[in-house]
Design a protein around this motif. Structure first.
Motif, PDB file in Angstrom:
ATOM      1  N   MET A 138      11.090 -14.926 -11.783  1.00  0.00           N
ATOM      2  CA  MET A 138      10.576 -13.567 -11.674  1.00  0.00           C
ATOM      3  C   MET A 138      10.686 -13.114 -10.216  1.00  0.00           C
ATOM      4  SD  MET A 138       6.673 -12.199 -12.404  1.00  0.00           S
ATOM      5  CE  MET A 138       6.836 -12.233 -14.174  1.00  0.00           C
ATOM      6  N   GLU A 139      11.142 -11.904 -10.041  1.00  0.00           N
ATOM      7  CA  GLU A 139      11.217 -11.321  -8.705  1.00  0.00           C
ATOM      8  C   GLU A 139       9.811 -11.075  -8.165  1.00  0.00           C
ATOM      9  OE1 GLU A 139      13.993 -10.458  -6.834  1.00  0.00           O
ATOM     10  OE2 GLU A 139      15.191 -11.510  -8.339  1.00  0.00           O
ATOM     11  N   SER A 140       9.653 -11.171  -6.847  1.00  0.00           N
ATOM     12  CA  SER A 140       8.321 -11.017  -6.259  1.00  0.00           C
ATOM     13  C   SER A 140       7.747  -9.617  -6.506  1.00  0.00           C
ATOM     14  CB  SER A 140       8.338 -11.355  -4.773  1.00  0.00           C
ATOM     15  OG  SER A 140       9.330 -10.625  -4.103  1.00  0.00           O
ATOM     16  N   LYS A 141       8.583  -8.576  -6.491  1.00  0.00           N
ATOM     17  CA  LYS A 141       8.086  -7.225  -6.773  1.00  0.00           C
ATOM     18  C   LYS A 141       7.568  -7.142  -8.203  1.00  0.00           C
ATOM     19  CE  LYS A 141       9.322  -2.355  -7.125  1.00  0.00           C
ATOM     20  NZ  LYS A 141       8.377  -2.198  -8.204  1.00  0.00           N
ATOM     21  N   ASP A 142       8.293  -7.735  -9.138  1.00  0.00           N
ATOM     22  CA  ASP A 142       7.849  -7.743 -10.534  1.00  0.00           C
ATOM     23  C   ASP A 142       6.524  -8.495 -10.674  1.00  0.00           C
ATOM     24  OD1 ASP A 142      10.128  -6.344 -11.253  1.00  0.00           O
ATOM     25  OD2 ASP A 142      11.253  -8.169 -11.745  1.00  0.00           O
ATOM     26  N   ARG A 143       6.411  -9.616  -9.951  1.00  0.00           N
ATOM     27  CA  ARG A 143       5.171 -10.398 -10.006  1.00  0.00           C
ATOM     28  C   ARG A 143       4.006  -9.555  -9.482  1.00  0.00           C
ATOM     29  NH1 ARG A 143       6.514 -14.424  -6.922  1.00  0.00           N
ATOM     30  NH2 ARG A 143       5.636 -13.469  -5.070  1.00  0.00           N
ATOM     31  N   ARG A 144       4.206  -8.859  -8.366  1.00  0.00           N
ATOM     32  CA  ARG A 144       3.134  -8.010  -7.816  1.00  0.00           C
ATOM     33  C   ARG A 144       2.750  -6.908  -8.805  1.00  0.00           C
ATOM     34  NH1 ARG A 144       6.003  -9.237  -3.182  1.00  0.00           N
ATOM     35  NH2 ARG A 144       7.221  -7.320  -3.237  1.00  0.00           N
ATOM     36  N   ASP A 145       3.738  -6.324  -9.457  1.00  0.00           N
ATOM     37  CA  ASP A 145       3.444  -5.298 -10.463  1.00  0.00           C
ATOM     38  C   ASP A 145       2.616  -5.886 -11.605  1.00  0.00           C
ATOM     39  OD1 ASP A 145       4.845  -3.412  -8.995  1.00  0.00           O
ATOM     40  OD2 ASP A 145       6.677  -3.549 -10.212  1.00  0.00           O
ATOM     41  N   GLU A 146       2.967  -7.094 -12.027  1.00  0.00           N
ATOM     42  CA  GLU A 146       2.225  -7.736 -13.117  1.00  0.00           C
ATOM     43  C   GLU A 146       0.825  -8.151 -12.674  1.00  0.00           C
ATOM     44  OE1 GLU A 146       4.000 -10.493 -15.781  1.00  0.00           O
ATOM     45  OE2 GLU A 146       5.995  -9.596 -15.549  1.00  0.00           O
ATOM     46  N   ILE A 147       0.686  -8.617 -11.434  1.00  0.00           N
ATOM     47  CA  ILE A 147      -0.646  -8.954 -10.891  1.00  0.00           C
ATOM     48  C   ILE A 147      -1.523  -7.707 -10.914  1.00  0.00           C
ATOM     49  CG2 ILE A 147      -1.916  -9.537  -8.780  1.00  0.00           C
ATOM     50  CD1 ILE A 147       0.420 -11.473  -8.120  1.00  0.00           C
ATOM     51  N   LEU A 148      -0.971  -6.605 -10.430  1.00  0.00           N
ATOM     52  CA  LEU A 148      -1.715  -5.345 -10.391  1.00  0.00           C
ATOM     53  C   LEU A 148      -2.124  -4.922 -11.803  1.00  0.00           C
ATOM     54  CD1 LEU A 148      -2.821  -3.004  -8.775  1.00  0.00           C
ATOM     55  CD2 LEU A 148      -0.544  -1.962  -8.860  1.00  0.00           C
ATOM     56  N   GLU A 149      -1.211  -5.002 -12.727  1.00  0.00           N
ATOM     57  CA  GLU A 149      -1.510  -4.626 -14.111  1.00  0.00           C
ATOM     58  C   GLU A 149      -2.590  -5.543 -14.701  1.00  0.00           C
ATOM     59  OE1 GLU A 149      -1.622  -2.199 -17.184  1.00  0.00           O
ATOM     60  OE2 GLU A 149      -0.462  -1.837 -15.360  1.00  0.00           O
ATOM     61  N   HIS A 150      -2.492  -6.837 -14.401  1.00  0.00           N
ATOM     62  CA  HIS A 150      -3.488  -7.786 -14.905  1.00  0.00           C
ATOM     63  C   HIS A 150      -4.873  -7.465 -14.342  1.00  0.00           C
ATOM     64  CE1 HIS A 150      -4.930 -11.500 -16.682  1.00  0.00           C
ATOM     65  NE2 HIS A 150      -5.557 -11.742 -15.538  1.00  0.00           N
ATOM     66  N   LEU A 151      -4.942  -7.152 -13.046  1.00  0.00           N
ATOM     67  CA  LEU A 151      -6.228  -6.813 -12.434  1.00  0.00           C
ATOM     68  C   LEU A 151      -6.803  -5.536 -13.041  1.00  0.00           C
ATOM     69  CD1 LEU A 151      -5.568  -7.636  -8.672  1.00  0.00           C
ATOM     70  CD2 LEU A 151      -6.894  -8.970 -10.321  1.00  0.00           C
ATOM     71  N   LYS A 152      -5.950  -4.568 -13.318  1.00  0.00           N
ATOM     72  CA  LYS A 152      -6.413  -3.315 -13.932  1.00  0.00           C
ATOM     73  C   LYS A 152      -6.964  -3.556 -15.337  1.00  0.00           C
ATOM     74  CE  LYS A 152      -3.318  -0.102 -11.550  1.00  0.00           C
ATOM     75  NZ  LYS A 152      -2.130   0.771 -11.706  1.00  0.00           N
ATOM     76  N   GLN A 153      -6.304  -4.411 -16.096  1.00  0.00           N
ATOM     77  CA  GLN A 153      -6.689  -4.654 -17.483  1.00  0.00           C
ATOM     78  C   GLN A 153      -7.868  -5.614 -17.614  1.00  0.00           C
ATOM     79  OE1 GLN A 153      -5.337  -3.012 -20.075  1.00  0.00           O
ATOM     80  NE2 GLN A 153      -4.108  -1.898 -18.591  1.00  0.00           N
ATOM     81  N   ALA A 154      -8.056  -6.485 -16.613  1.00  0.00           N
ATOM     82  CA  ALA A 154      -9.060  -7.555 -16.722  1.00  0.00           C
ATOM     83  C   ALA A 154     -10.479  -7.021 -16.897  1.00  0.00           C
ATOM     84  CB  ALA A 154      -8.984  -8.484 -15.514  1.00  0.00           C
ATOM     85  N   GLY A 155     -10.847  -6.013 -16.137  1.00  0.00           N
ATOM     86  CA  GLY A 155     -12.207  -5.493 -16.232  1.00  0.00           C
ATOM     87  C   GLY A 155     -13.247  -6.369 -15.570  1.00  0.00           C
ATOM     88  N   HIS A 156     -12.817  -7.429 -14.912  1.00  0.00           N
ATOM     89  CA  HIS A 156     -13.704  -8.342 -14.193  1.00  0.00           C
ATOM     90  C   HIS A 156     -12.884  -8.986 -13.066  1.00  0.00           C
ATOM     91  CE1 HIS A 156     -11.685 -11.787 -16.040  1.00  0.00           C
ATOM     92  NE2 HIS A 156     -11.711 -11.085 -17.161  1.00  0.00           N
ATOM     93  N   PRO A 157     -13.541  -9.592 -12.089  1.00  0.00           N
ATOM     94  CA  PRO A 157     -12.795 -10.250 -11.016  1.00  0.00           C
ATOM     95  C   PRO A 157     -11.962 -11.417 -11.555  1.00  0.00           C
ATOM     96  CG  PRO A 157     -15.082  -9.921 -10.384  1.00  0.00           C
ATOM     97  CD  PRO A 157     -14.988  -9.598 -11.847  1.00  0.00           C
ATOM     98  N   VAL A 158     -10.782 -11.603 -10.963  1.00  0.00           N
ATOM     99  CA  VAL A 158      -9.875 -12.678 -11.358  1.00  0.00           C
ATOM    100  C   VAL A 158      -9.622 -13.558 -10.134  1.00  0.00           C
ATOM    101  CG1 VAL A 158      -7.600 -13.232 -12.304  1.00  0.00           C
ATOM    102  CG2 VAL A 158      -8.769 -11.132 -13.031  1.00  0.00           C
ATOM    103  N   LYS A 159      -9.880 -14.833 -10.274  1.00  0.00           N
ATOM    104  CA  LYS A 159      -9.707 -15.777  -9.171  1.00  0.00           C
ATOM    105  C   LYS A 159      -8.230 -15.894  -8.791  1.00  0.00           C
ATOM    106  CE  LYS A 159     -13.823 -18.500  -9.578  1.00  0.00           C
ATOM    107  NZ  LYS A 159     -14.434 -17.890  -8.431  1.00  0.00           N
TER     108      LYS A 159
END
Length: 171
Positions: free
Chosen positions: A1-22
């Motif tokens: 996975m490209e680093s930009k894609d990973r950052r986009d997915e991290i951001l999306e995961h944080l938005k969807q999580a609804g709670h802090p993610v370690k």
């Protein structure tokens, strides 16, 4: 996975999580080191996205649109039980503890996001302090510290102030 894609997915995961993610959880999820996650978070922040590191992990800071924000000044001793009781008093009367601030004589204002909304958040925070042998920021300023709290109305705020005052935690 490209680093930009990973950052986009991290951001999306944080938005969807609804709670802090370690960070370690994100590192495992994306099969990278914890340090790579720290760098990714820094790059996400550089885009102007407000990602905050809380004691429970990373989260997207969303604007607070409900309730009233108040700043309170507290002081207590060095015992972790006093910190726990202070937080419990605020939460038990319906408040949310958004942060802790100390005014350091050399560094100026030091602020840490807490986002403590319930008793479970307090338990996790206290366990983290104990397990990492960390010290609360208030120890830098002889116990004096500020909290930004969110309340629904003035009567809730007054109840919190009265409870803190009864326990001699209000400065």
């Amino acid at each position: 996975m490209e680093s930009k894609d990973r950052r986009d997915e991290i951001l999306e995961h944080l938005k969807q999580a609804g709670h802090p993610v370690k960070g370690s959880e994100l590192a495992k999820m994306f099969a990278v080191s914890r340090q790579v996650i720290v760098q990714d978070i820094a790059l996400i922040r550089a885009k102007g996205i407000s990602v905050v590191a809380t004691p429970s992990g990373y989260m997207i800071q969303t604007p607070i649109t409900t309730g009233v924000l108040k700043t309170i000044c507290c002081k207590h001793g060095q015992r972790i039980e006093e910190l726990e009781t202070e937080l419990e008093l605020i939460i038990s009367f319906g408040g949310k503890v958004l942060d802790v601030v100390v005014e350091h004589p050399i560094y100026g204002e030091i602020r840490a996001v807490l986002n403590i909304n319930c008793l479970m958040d307090i338990k996790q925070f206290i366990n983290q302090v104990k397990s990492q042998a960390s010290k609360p920021l208030s120890l830098l300023t002889e116990g004096i510290h500020y909290h930004t709290i969110e309340v629904t109305d003035e009567s809730m705020y007054e109840s919190i102030i009265n409870a803190l005052n009864q326990h001699h935690y209000l400065y």
